[in-house]
Design a protein around this motif. Structure first.
Motif, PDB file in Angstrom:
ATOM      1  N   PHE A  81      67.638  12.248 -65.546  1.00  0.00           N
ATOM      2  CA  PHE A  81      67.608  13.708 -65.395  1.00  0.00           C
ATOM      3  C   PHE A  81      68.901  14.320 -65.920  1.00  0.00           C
ATOM      4  CE2 PHE A  81      64.630  13.765 -61.435  1.00  0.00           C
ATOM      5  CZ  PHE A  81      63.618  13.251 -62.216  1.00  0.00           C
ATOM      6  N   CYS A  82      68.754  15.452 -66.601  1.00  0.00           N
ATOM      7  CA  CYS A  82      69.915  16.246 -67.003  1.00  0.00           C
ATOM      8  C   CYS A  82      69.661  17.675 -66.561  1.00  0.00           C
ATOM      9  CB  CYS A  82      70.121  16.190 -68.510  1.00  0.00           C
ATOM     10  SG  CYS A  82      71.505  17.227 -69.041  1.00  0.00           S
ATOM     11  N   ARG A  83      70.602  18.232 -65.821  1.00  0.00           N
ATOM     12  CA  ARG A  83      70.441  19.600 -65.329  1.00  0.00           C
ATOM     13  C   ARG A  83      71.068  20.612 -66.277  1.00  0.00           C
ATOM     14  NH1 ARG A  83      69.304  20.589 -59.854  1.00  0.00           N
ATOM     15  NH2 ARG A  83      68.698  18.695 -58.756  1.00  0.00           N
ATOM     16  N   CYS A  84      71.744  20.148 -67.323  1.00  0.00           N
ATOM     17  CA  CYS A  84      72.514  21.082 -68.151  1.00  0.00           C
ATOM     18  C   CYS A  84      71.926  21.337 -69.530  1.00  0.00           C
ATOM     19  CB  CYS A  84      73.927  20.550 -68.362  1.00  0.00           C
ATOM     20  SG  CYS A  84      74.835  20.187 -66.857  1.00  0.00           S
ATOM     21  N   THR A  85      71.530  20.285 -70.231  1.00  0.00           N
ATOM     22  CA  THR A  85      71.359  20.424 -71.686  1.00  0.00           C
ATOM     23  C   THR A  85      69.973  20.842 -72.114  1.00  0.00           C
ATOM     24  OG1 THR A  85      70.653  18.132 -71.983  1.00  0.00           O
ATOM     25  CG2 THR A  85      73.030  18.563 -72.071  1.00  0.00           C
ATOM     26  N   GLY A  86      68.982  20.690 -71.270  1.00  0.00           N
ATOM     27  CA  GLY A  86      67.619  20.931 -71.725  1.00  0.00           C
ATOM     28  C   GLY A  86      67.093  19.805 -72.593  1.00  0.00           C
ATOM     29  N   VAL A 144      76.702  16.284 -74.380  1.00  0.00           N
ATOM     30  CA  VAL A 144      77.411  16.229 -73.095  1.00  0.00           C
ATOM     31  C   VAL A 144      77.772  17.641 -72.675  1.00  0.00           C
ATOM     32  CG1 VAL A 144      79.418  15.346 -71.857  1.00  0.00           C
ATOM     33  CG2 VAL A 144      78.456  14.023 -73.754  1.00  0.00           C
ATOM     34  N   GLN A 145      77.375  18.014 -71.452  1.00  0.00           N
ATOM     35  CA  GLN A 145      77.891  19.279 -70.907  1.00  0.00           C
ATOM     36  C   GLN A 145      78.722  18.951 -69.663  1.00  0.00           C
ATOM     37  OE1 GLN A 145      75.158  22.623 -70.946  1.00  0.00           O
ATOM     38  NE2 GLN A 145      74.407  22.024 -72.955  1.00  0.00           N
ATOM     39  N   CYS A 146      78.123  18.897 -68.473  1.00  0.00           N
ATOM     40  CA  CYS A 146      78.958  18.531 -67.315  1.00  0.00           C
ATOM     41  C   CYS A 146      79.319  17.052 -67.336  1.00  0.00           C
ATOM     42  CB  CYS A 146      78.275  18.891 -65.997  1.00  0.00           C
ATOM     43  SG  CYS A 146      77.071  17.664 -65.434  1.00  0.00           S
ATOM     44  N   GLY A 147      78.475  16.238 -67.967  1.00  0.00           N
ATOM     45  CA  GLY A 147      78.765  14.821 -68.116  1.00  0.00           C
ATOM     46  C   GLY A 147      78.223  13.909 -67.028  1.00  0.00           C
ATOM     47  N   PHE A 148      77.660  14.488 -65.971  1.00  0.00           N
ATOM     48  CA  PHE A 148      77.254  13.624 -64.856  1.00  0.00           C
ATOM     49  C   PHE A 148      76.148  12.644 -65.261  1.00  0.00           C
ATOM     50  CE2 PHE A 148      75.302  12.351 -60.880  1.00  0.00           C
ATOM     51  CZ  PHE A 148      76.417  12.083 -60.102  1.00  0.00           C
ATOM     52  N   CYS A 149      75.242  13.115 -66.100  1.00  0.00           N
ATOM     53  CA  CYS A 149      74.125  12.256 -66.510  1.00  0.00           C
ATOM     54  C   CYS A 149      74.471  11.350 -67.678  1.00  0.00           C
ATOM     55  CB  CYS A 149      72.920  13.109 -66.898  1.00  0.00           C
ATOM     56  SG  CYS A 149      73.161  13.988 -68.491  1.00  0.00           S
ATOM     57  N   THR A 150      75.621  11.612 -68.318  1.00  0.00           N
ATOM     58  CA  THR A 150      75.852  11.077 -69.664  1.00  0.00           C
ATOM     59  C   THR A 150      75.927   9.554 -69.715  1.00  0.00           C
ATOM     60  OG1 THR A 150      77.051  13.110 -70.166  1.00  0.00           O
ATOM     61  CG2 THR A 150      77.297  11.284 -71.714  1.00  0.00           C
TER      62      THR A 150
HETATM   63  S1  FES Z   1      75.197  17.124 -68.959  1.00  0.00           S
HETATM   64 FE1  FES Z   1      75.174  17.875 -66.906  1.00  0.00          FE
HETATM   65  S2  FES Z   1      73.546  16.795 -65.972  1.00  0.00           S
HETATM   66 FE2  FES Z   1      73.417  16.269 -68.066  1.00  0.00          FE
END
Ligand code: FES
Ligand code: FES
Length: 157
Positions: free
Chosen positions: A136-141, A100-106
């Motif tokens: 899609f996840c824009r943060c974690t790769g 989890v980074q920003c959490g939007f996709c989580t």
């Molecule tokens: S954790 Fe930010 S979009 Fe996946």
């Protein structure tokens, strides 16, 4: 706007919603039931942020017409933890493994992972990547997400 009455099982409880016939399942979950864990990212079936489980299948709730929910069994991220609040092993694995980074996709990722592990408790990496191919996840790769799902499945042990 014409309203309909739709009854289904939501996170283990029988519920009925009185909503406009044109609403999607996502809109019903967020605005009628105030369950905001499923997110609206794209609204057109491309990002997976809205993923919930309907009769065992991960679906994009932004594309799911709410009349089709009649009689179905629906699980959202709010229904994944145990009744006593203990996190589901997939939730724990995401936290412990930096999934989890920003959490939007989580929430969508976790629902796709849950649908996979409910059907296949010992997936390989290809199975996991396929199961989240619509998320899609824009943060974690994606690396930590795949590792989180492997951890939850015990596949890394
Ligand atoms: S954790 Fe930010 S979009 Fe996946
Ligand atoms: S909001 Fe449903 S797929 Fe993007």
């Amino acid at each position: 706007m014409k309203k309909i009455s739709v009854s289904f099982i939501l996170n283990g409880d029988p519920v009925t919603a009185e909503v406009p016939v044109t609403w999607t399942l996502l809109k019903t979950l967020r605005e009628y039931f105030e369950l905001t864990g499923a997110k609206e990212g794209c609204g057109v079936g491309e990002c997976g942020a809205c993923t919930v489980i309907v009769d065992g299948q991960a679906v994009n709730s932004c594309l799911y017409p709410v009349p089709e929910a009649e009689g179905k069994t629906i699980t959202t991220i709010e229904g994944v933890a145990a009744q006593d609040g203990a996190l589901h092993p997939i939730q724990k694995a995401f936290l412990e493994n930096n999934g989890v980074q920003c959490g939007f996709c989580t929430s969508g990722m976790i629902m796709s992972a849950k649908a996979l592990l409910d059907e296949n408790p010992a997936p390989n990496e290809d199975d996991i990547r396929k199961s989240i191919s619509g998320n899609f996840c824009r943060c974690t790769g994606y690396v930590q997400i795949v590792e989180s799902i492997e951890m939850a499945a015990g596949a890394d042990k």
